[in-house]
Design a protein around this motif. Structure first.
Motif, PDB file in Angstrom:
ATOM      1  N   GLN A 101       0.799  -1.200  -0.021  1.00 28.77           N
ATOM      2  CA  GLN A 101       0.101   0.023   0.224  1.00 28.77           C
ATOM      3  C   GLN A 101       0.813   1.197  -0.119  1.00 28.77           C
ATOM      4  O   GLN A 101       1.805   1.217   0.646  1.00 28.77           O
ATOM      5  N   GLU A 102       0.074   2.304  -0.680  1.00 23.08           N
ATOM      6  CA  GLU A 102       0.833   3.695  -0.693  1.00 23.08           C
ATOM      7  C   GLU A 102      -0.076   4.559  -0.479  1.00 23.08           C
ATOM      8  O   GLU A 102      -1.398   4.525  -0.837  1.00 23.08           O
ATOM      9  N   LYS A 103       0.393   5.520   0.599  1.00 20.69           N
ATOM     10  CA  LYS A 103      -0.719   6.649   1.129  1.00 20.69           C
ATOM     11  C   LYS A 103      -0.155   7.840   0.800  1.00 20.69           C
ATOM     12  O   LYS A 103       0.976   8.180   1.275  1.00 20.69           O
ATOM     13  N   TYR A 114      -5.770  17.263   4.892  1.00 20.52           N
ATOM     14  CA  TYR A 114      -5.114  16.971   3.657  1.00 20.52           C
ATOM     15  C   TYR A 114      -6.052  16.018   2.827  1.00 20.52           C
ATOM     16  O   TYR A 114      -7.023  15.327   3.032  1.00 20.52           O
ATOM     17  N   VAL A 115      -5.710  15.974   1.452  1.00 23.49           N
ATOM     18  CA  VAL A 115      -6.529  15.073   0.593  1.00 23.49           C
ATOM     19  C   VAL A 115      -5.645  13.794   0.397  1.00 23.49           C
ATOM     20  O   VAL A 115      -4.374  13.934   0.004  1.00 23.49           O
ATOM     21  N   GLU A 116      -6.172  12.715   0.277  1.00 23.37           N
ATOM     22  CA  GLU A 116      -5.579  11.602   0.321  1.00 23.37           C
ATOM     23  C   GLU A 116      -5.764  10.547  -0.688  1.00 23.37           C
ATOM     24  O   GLU A 116      -6.889  10.530  -1.196  1.00 23.37           O
ATOM     25  N   LYS A 117      -4.879   9.975  -1.175  1.00 27.20           N
ATOM     26  CA  LYS A 117      -5.111   8.867  -2.287  1.00 27.20           C
ATOM     27  C   LYS A 117      -4.244   7.735  -1.839  1.00 27.20           C
ATOM     28  O   LYS A 117      -3.111   7.615  -1.610  1.00 27.20           O
ATOM     29  N   ILE A 118      -5.102   6.585  -1.622  1.00 26.63           N
ATOM     30  CA  ILE A 118      -4.391   5.361  -1.329  1.00 26.63           C
ATOM     31  C   ILE A 118      -4.396   4.343  -2.577  1.00 26.63           C
ATOM     32  O   ILE A 118      -5.436   4.178  -3.281  1.00 26.63           O
TER      33      ILE A 118
END
Length: 306
Positions: A101-103, A114-118
């Motif tokens: 996984q990358e966050k 924050y705006v997060e993309k997983i």
């Protein structure tokens, strides 16, 4: 991993402080966090990484030994034996480590918002037929998910083979060329609980040219204006034929390669053929010729370094 022998490993008489018990060295050298700070030392962007390891894929185990002069802990009972030294065996295990996984977070400067993309990575575990991700899922802050699924040569059943594309998949496996995707499909999910729908895709039909020169012959693309639910992925059916969704269209053909494996002719469907002429000992393409095959092309020489 400790031996069951009472003379091996920690016990009231033999206590080893330095013997490895839990080893997280599989993360050694791998990034765990990246950050970007502004001039005010505020975090404006960061990426977090998570890893896992497989206990069955590409596993190698060897024995190691730790030896130490025996001593008695303070307040411990007197030793029940007179062993001068004690030995402990343990396993040193080399295993396949993979990114799970990358966050990725983009911060509003000066705040914790924050705006997060997983991005989640799925592998062919526990089968372990290859080590490439079979699915990559990206989830945005709005909960929309974008999924890319890939299928590789070892995922096809090659018991019965009856067309050139199916034979080529088996040839890829036999040649250990197992990380070339045969099919790649992009899908979208309105949210994490909704079904996947295919929006784009690509199939590469390989062909064996001559002796073990396995090269792409046809490219097929998924053309759809409406997302497709319950999308059927390619397979080799019981009759030994390579089959795939009828929503694909034939995009291009690469018909000939030279003895060095360089592409010589290619054409988009219903378009004129193009040829490549290779120079510099076959390492670089020197010229491209439209509407002619190599036997229909004449030239004397090209300026090349000796």
């Amino acid at each position: 991993m400790l031996d069951g022998d009472p003379q091996m490993g920690p016990n009231p008489d033999n206590v080893f402080i330095n013997t490895p018990q839990i080893d997280n060295a599989y993360k050694s050298g791998k990034p765990l966090k990246q950050r970007v700070l502004n001039a005010h030392n505020q975090v404006i962007w960061e990426k977090l990484y998570q890893y896992n390891l497989s206990e069955t894929v590409n596993k190698t185990s060897v024995k190691a030994m730790y030896t130490q002069r025996r001593y008695t802990l303070p307040c411990a009972p007197a030793p029940s034996n007179t062993i001068e030294y004690a030995v402990e065996w343990y396993d040193v295990v080399s295993q396949w480590v993979y990114l799970t996984q990358e966050k990725e977070r983009t911060f509003t400067p000066g705040t914790a918002n924050y705006v997060e993309k997983i991005t989640d990575y799925q592998y062919d575990v526990p089968s372990g037929r290859h080590t490439m991700p079979v699915a990559v899922t990206t989830t945005n802050s709005d909960d929309i998910q974008y999924v890319q699924r890939s299928k590789y040569p070892k995922e096809y059943t090659t018991t019965t083979l009856n067309d050139w594309a199916a034979y080529a998949i088996k040839d890829l496996v036999d040649a250990n060329i197992i990380h070339e995707p045969i099919e790649t499909v992009q899908l979208v999910k309105a949210n994490s609980s909704s079904p996947e729908q295919a929006v784009r895709g690509r199939i590469v039909k390989f062909h064996t040219f001559g002796s073990q020169r396995i090269k792409p012959r046809e490219i097929w693309l998924l053309g759809t204006t409406t997302p497709i639910g319950s999308f059927p992925f390619s397979s080799i059916n019981g009759s030994g034929l390579f089959t795939f969704s009828g929503n694909y269209y034939h995009y291009s053909t690469s018909d000939t390669y030279d003895m060095q494996g360089n592409l010589q002719t290619y054409a988009r469907k219903d378009d004129q053929v193009s040829s490549l002429i290779w120079g510099h000992s076959g390492l670089l393409p020197t010229a491209a010729v439209k509407n002619a095959t190599p036997p229909e092309t004449a030239y004397t020489s090209f300026d090349e370094d000796s």
